[in-house]
Design an enzyme around this catalytic site. Structure first.
Site, PDB file in Angstrom:
ATOM      1  N   ASP A  24       0.807  -1.373  -0.313  1.00 15.40           N
ATOM      2  CA  ASP A  24      -0.320   0.252  -0.346  1.00 15.40           C
ATOM      3  C   ASP A  24       0.664   0.797  -0.383  1.00 15.40           C
ATOM      4  O   ASP A  24       2.238   1.293   0.559  1.00 15.40           O
ATOM      5  CB  ASP A  24      -0.676   0.460   1.421  1.00 15.40           C
ATOM      6  CG  ASP A  24      -1.894   0.990   1.215  1.00 15.40           C
ATOM      7  OD1 ASP A  24      -2.498   0.861  -0.333  1.00 15.40           O
ATOM      8  OD2 ASP A  24      -2.723   1.443   1.930  1.00 15.40           O
ATOM      9  N   ASN A  72      -9.829  -3.604  -6.491  1.00 22.17           N
ATOM     10  CA  ASN A  72      -9.156  -2.633  -7.073  1.00 22.17           C
ATOM     11  C   ASN A  72      -9.348  -2.824  -8.922  1.00 22.17           C
ATOM     12  O   ASN A  72      -8.841  -1.624  -9.234  1.00 22.17           O
ATOM     13  CB  ASN A  72      -7.088  -3.748  -7.146  1.00 22.17           C
ATOM     14  CG  ASN A  72      -6.690  -3.064  -5.617  1.00 22.17           C
ATOM     15  OD1 ASN A  72      -5.663  -3.273  -5.668  1.00 22.17           O
ATOM     16  ND2 ASN A  72      -7.315  -2.025  -5.124  1.00 22.17           N
TER      17      ASN A  72
END
Ligand code: FPP
Length: 174
Positions: A24, A72
């Site tokens: 991340d 995503n």
């Protein structure tokens, strides 16, 4: 470093068997440098190469990285496709190095709904690496906790409908 191979030294923890990392902050990393998000993803992939090597040297047996979640897909299509290509590039570029380091590759996630070429590259990389013994790099790709629960529930219900299990057989372990 926090970890040492032996764990015998004071204030130093024994080496963990398994480390899991959520990849991340690539976008923020790039933003802070005035770079496009793709530069952050490239840097993230390069860092993964380095972290894999560190883990191998320390004696970590499993490194799991959460690289692409089922959520995503809602990113802009150019970003999704550049992440897919980056994964393929990573596997091709670093495979010789991972071979030297004895890194076996595994993937977890929903392979079925990935584009055919990406799935084929992943399957080939997994198959080619299956005899490597030092450590495993597990890439969670198109993985989602919710989807995993859905699949597990479907399997349980299928078994129940076939009469193989009863409701009272369902427990946390199952
Ligand atoms: C999160 O950062 C990162 C990702 C969604 C992608 C990570 C995947 C790769 C680097 C692709 C290649 C995969 C491998 C295994 C080499 P973010 O974009 O959410 O960052 P932000 O939170 O700062 O916006």
């Amino acid at each position: 470093p926090f970890f040492r191979k032996s764990g015998a030294e004071k204030n130093i923890l024994p080496c963990p068997r398994h480390i899991a990392i959520i990849m991340d902050g690539n976008g923020r990393w790039a933003n802070r440098r005035g770079l496009p998000r793709s530069a952050g993803h490239n840097a993230g992939a390069e860092k993964l190469r380095q972290v894999t090597e560190w883990c191998g040297d320390l004696g970590v047996k499993y490194l799991t990285v959460y690289a692409f979640s089922t959520e995503n897909w809602s990113r802009p299509p150019e970003e999704v496709s550049s992440l897919m290509s980056l994964l393929v590039k990573f596997l091709k570029k670093y495979d010789p190095e991972m071979e030297r380091q004895g890194v076996r590759l595994r993937v977890l996630g929903d392979m079925v709904s990935l584009p055919d070429d990406i799935r084929a590259t992943l399957e080939e990389a997994v198959e080619n690496s299956k005899n490597r013994k030092k450590m495993q790099l597990v890439i969670a790709f198109n993985y989602g906790g919710k989807r995993e629960l859905v699949y597990a529930t479907r399997k349980i219900v299928e078994s129940a409908l076939k009469g193989k299990i009863k409701p009272e057989d369902i427990n946390e372990e199952l």
